[in-house]
Design a protein around this motif. Structure first.
Motif, PDB file in Angstrom:
ATOM      1  N   GLU A  76     -66.969  43.815  67.394  1.00  0.00           N
ATOM      2  CA  GLU A  76     -66.359  43.264  66.037  1.00  0.00           C
ATOM      3  C   GLU A  76     -67.252  42.035  65.290  1.00  0.00           C
ATOM      4  N   ILE A  77     -67.348  42.143  64.009  1.00  0.00           N
ATOM      5  CA  ILE A  77     -68.084  40.934  63.391  1.00  0.00           C
ATOM      6  C   ILE A  77     -66.766  40.227  62.995  1.00  0.00           C
ATOM      7  N   GLY A  78     -66.446  39.016  63.313  1.00  0.00           N
ATOM      8  CA  GLY A  78     -65.551  38.001  63.222  1.00  0.00           C
ATOM      9  C   GLY A  78     -65.820  36.648  62.373  1.00  0.00           C
ATOM     10  N   TRP A  79     -64.881  36.218  61.639  1.00  0.00           N
ATOM     11  CA  TRP A  79     -65.415  34.927  60.750  1.00  0.00           C
ATOM     12  C   TRP A  79     -64.125  34.056  60.733  1.00  0.00           C
ATOM     13  N   THR A  80     -64.350  32.795  60.894  1.00  0.00           N
ATOM     14  CA  THR A  80     -63.385  31.644  60.717  1.00  0.00           C
ATOM     15  C   THR A  80     -63.821  30.484  60.123  1.00  0.00           C
ATOM     16  N   LEU A  81     -63.518  30.117  58.908  1.00  0.00           N
ATOM     17  CA  LEU A  81     -64.176  28.837  58.295  1.00  0.00           C
ATOM     18  C   LEU A  81     -63.093  27.630  58.005  1.00  0.00           C
ATOM     19  N   ARG A  82     -63.659  26.605  58.139  1.00  0.00           N
ATOM     20  CA  ARG A  82     -62.745  25.416  57.780  1.00  0.00           C
ATOM     21  C   ARG A  82     -62.260  25.874  56.159  1.00  0.00           C
ATOM     22  N   ARG A  83     -61.074  25.137  55.937  1.00  0.00           N
ATOM     23  CA  ARG A  83     -60.435  25.450  54.463  1.00  0.00           C
ATOM     24  C   ARG A  83     -61.410  24.839  53.446  1.00  0.00           C
ATOM     25  N   SER A  84     -61.980  23.931  53.762  1.00  0.00           N
ATOM     26  CA  SER A  84     -62.975  23.180  52.783  1.00  0.00           C
ATOM     27  C   SER A  84     -63.990  23.961  52.428  1.00  0.00           C
ATOM     28  N   SER A  85     -64.565  25.134  53.034  1.00  0.00           N
ATOM     29  CA  SER A  85     -65.358  26.090  52.816  1.00  0.00           C
ATOM     30  C   SER A  85     -65.214  27.088  52.343  1.00  0.00           C
ATOM     31  N   TRP A  86     -63.753  27.305  52.074  1.00  0.00           N
ATOM     32  CA  TRP A  86     -63.223  28.629  51.431  1.00  0.00           C
ATOM     33  C   TRP A  86     -63.711  28.915  50.048  1.00  0.00           C
ATOM     34  N   GLY A  87     -63.860  30.025  49.494  1.00  0.00           N
ATOM     35  CA  GLY A  87     -64.190  30.403  48.258  1.00  0.00           C
ATOM     36  C   GLY A  87     -65.566  30.046  47.773  1.00  0.00           C
ATOM     37  N   ARG A  88     -66.432  29.888  48.732  1.00  0.00           N
ATOM     38  CA  ARG A  88     -67.936  29.516  48.388  1.00  0.00           C
ATOM     39  C   ARG A  88     -68.667  30.700  48.642  1.00  0.00           C
ATOM     40  N   GLY A  89     -68.208  31.676  49.354  1.00  0.00           N
ATOM     41  CA  GLY A  89     -69.368  32.831  49.878  1.00  0.00           C
ATOM     42  C   GLY A  89     -69.909  32.554  51.066  1.00  0.00           C
ATOM     43  N   PHE A  90     -69.415  31.696  51.757  1.00  0.00           N
ATOM     44  CA  PHE A  90     -69.892  31.335  53.180  1.00  0.00           C
ATOM     45  C   PHE A  90     -69.634  32.455  54.111  1.00  0.00           C
ATOM     46  N   ALA A  91     -68.305  32.742  54.114  1.00  0.00           N
ATOM     47  CA  ALA A  91     -68.065  33.935  55.167  1.00  0.00           C
ATOM     48  C   ALA A  91     -68.789  35.044  54.904  1.00  0.00           C
ATOM     49  N   THR A  92     -69.104  35.632  53.622  1.00  0.00           N
ATOM     50  CA  THR A  92     -69.691  36.692  53.396  1.00  0.00           C
ATOM     51  C   THR A  92     -71.027  36.653  53.863  1.00  0.00           C
ATOM     52  N   GLU A  93     -71.823  35.556  53.507  1.00  0.00           N
ATOM     53  CA  GLU A  93     -73.200  35.146  53.903  1.00  0.00           C
ATOM     54  C   GLU A  93     -73.592  35.303  55.370  1.00  0.00           C
ATOM     55  N   ALA A  94     -72.627  34.400  56.026  1.00  0.00           N
ATOM     56  CA  ALA A  94     -72.690  34.527  57.464  1.00  0.00           C
ATOM     57  C   ALA A  94     -72.493  35.626  58.240  1.00  0.00           C
ATOM     58  N   ALA A  95     -71.387  36.468  57.760  1.00  0.00           N
ATOM     59  CA  ALA A  95     -71.207  37.831  58.423  1.00  0.00           C
ATOM     60  C   ALA A  95     -72.134  38.781  58.060  1.00  0.00           C
ATOM     61  N   ARG A  96     -72.645  38.562  57.121  1.00  0.00           N
ATOM     62  CA  ARG A  96     -73.886  39.585  56.567  1.00  0.00           C
ATOM     63  C   ARG A  96     -75.071  39.309  57.588  1.00  0.00           C
ATOM     64  N   ALA A  97     -75.316  38.237  57.842  1.00  0.00           N
ATOM     65  CA  ALA A  97     -76.253  38.103  59.147  1.00  0.00           C
ATOM     66  C   ALA A  97     -76.069  38.405  60.466  1.00  0.00           C
ATOM     67  N   ALA A  98     -74.811  38.394  60.710  1.00  0.00           N
ATOM     68  CA  ALA A  98     -74.167  38.920  62.101  1.00  0.00           C
ATOM     69  C   ALA A  98     -74.170  40.064  62.264  1.00  0.00           C
ATOM     70  N   LEU A  99     -73.728  40.948  60.904  1.00  0.00           N
ATOM     71  CA  LEU A  99     -73.821  42.314  60.786  1.00  0.00           C
ATOM     72  C   LEU A  99     -75.053  43.061  61.023  1.00  0.00           C
ATOM     73  N   ASP A 100     -76.209  42.242  60.464  1.00  0.00           N
ATOM     74  CA  ASP A 100     -77.638  42.605  60.589  1.00  0.00           C
ATOM     75  C   ASP A 100     -77.910  42.715  62.065  1.00  0.00           C
ATOM     76  N   VAL A 101     -77.574  41.475  62.882  1.00  0.00           N
ATOM     77  CA  VAL A 101     -78.008  41.444  64.112  1.00  0.00           C
ATOM     78  C   VAL A 101     -77.123  42.515  64.984  1.00  0.00           C
ATOM     79  N   ALA A 102     -75.924  42.783  64.616  1.00  0.00           N
ATOM     80  CA  ALA A 102     -75.215  44.032  65.519  1.00  0.00           C
ATOM     81  C   ALA A 102     -75.805  45.316  65.277  1.00  0.00           C
ATOM     82  N   LEU A 103     -76.155  45.472  63.936  1.00  0.00           N
ATOM     83  CA  LEU A 103     -76.911  47.051  63.600  1.00  0.00           C
ATOM     84  C   LEU A 103     -78.377  46.978  64.175  1.00  0.00           C
ATOM     85  N   GLY A 104     -78.789  45.818  64.068  1.00  0.00           N
ATOM     86  CA  GLY A 104     -80.403  45.949  64.444  1.00  0.00           C
ATOM     87  C   GLY A 104     -80.486  45.336  65.818  1.00  0.00           C
TER      88      GLY A 104
END
Length: 186
Positions: free
Chosen positions: A90-118
């Protein structure tokens, strides 16, 4: 693989000095609304950080602490997760509320997904998301994941999103097709 960097984020191992920010995140009812039993007190957050670090020790991968590069502030956790009994990587993500809505979850999860698949050579990766968590469903879709079904996880209804690695000849992503139709690696 212990540390990764994206344009705006550093994904690294948790350290003891992260506890204040991590405990604040884990105590926030809005952040924890769709995660298990809900908010955690400080000692529960500490044990949860230890659990994350233990997963790294046992599996060789896990959730990273996510730090905003510009400020050095801990903003959450993101990574590859597969404790005993989990139905898949699983790729999972949890961010502090002050960081919501800024694209951080997608950016970090994409890096994690690249590690999982690669690096981790997974052919299929999932994200199990509480069925009412529309924001996380949007992140999964931005990652290219598709709805694969519904399940129950630890007594909670979840939707399962997944993605499969694209297969290439001999796993060579540099494969090209010559004008005569024959395959040629570059």
């Amino acid at each position: 693989m212990e540390n990764l960097e994206t344009d705006r984020l550093k994904l690294r191992m948790f350290r003891e000095s992260d506890l204040d920010a991590y405990a604040e995140m884990c105590a926030d009812p809005d952040v924890m609304k769709y995660l298990g039993p809900g908010p955690m007190n400080r000692s529960e957050a500490w044990r949860n950080m230890a659990l994350v670090l233990g997963h790294w020790g046992l599996r060789g991968f896990g959730l990273w602490a996510v730090e905003e590069r510009g400020s050095g502030e801990l903003i959450g956790r993101v990574g590859c997760w597969r404790p005993e009994g989990w139905p898949g990587m699983e790729i999972g993500w949890t961010l502090r509320r002050s960081s919501w809505g800024r694209g951080f979850a997608t950016e970090a999860a994409r890096a994690a997904l690249d590690v999982a698949l690669g690096d981790l050579s997974q052919s299929h990766v999932i994200s199990m998301i509480h069925s009412e968590n529309a924001a996380s469903v949007r992140v999964a879709k931005r990652l290219g994941m598709r709805l694969e079904g519904r399940a129950e996880l630890m007594g909670y209804p979840v939707v399962v999103y997944g993605i499969r690695r694209v297969k290439t000849v001999a796993n060579d992503h540099r494969l090209h097709i010559r004008s005569d139709g024959a395959a040629k690696g570059s």
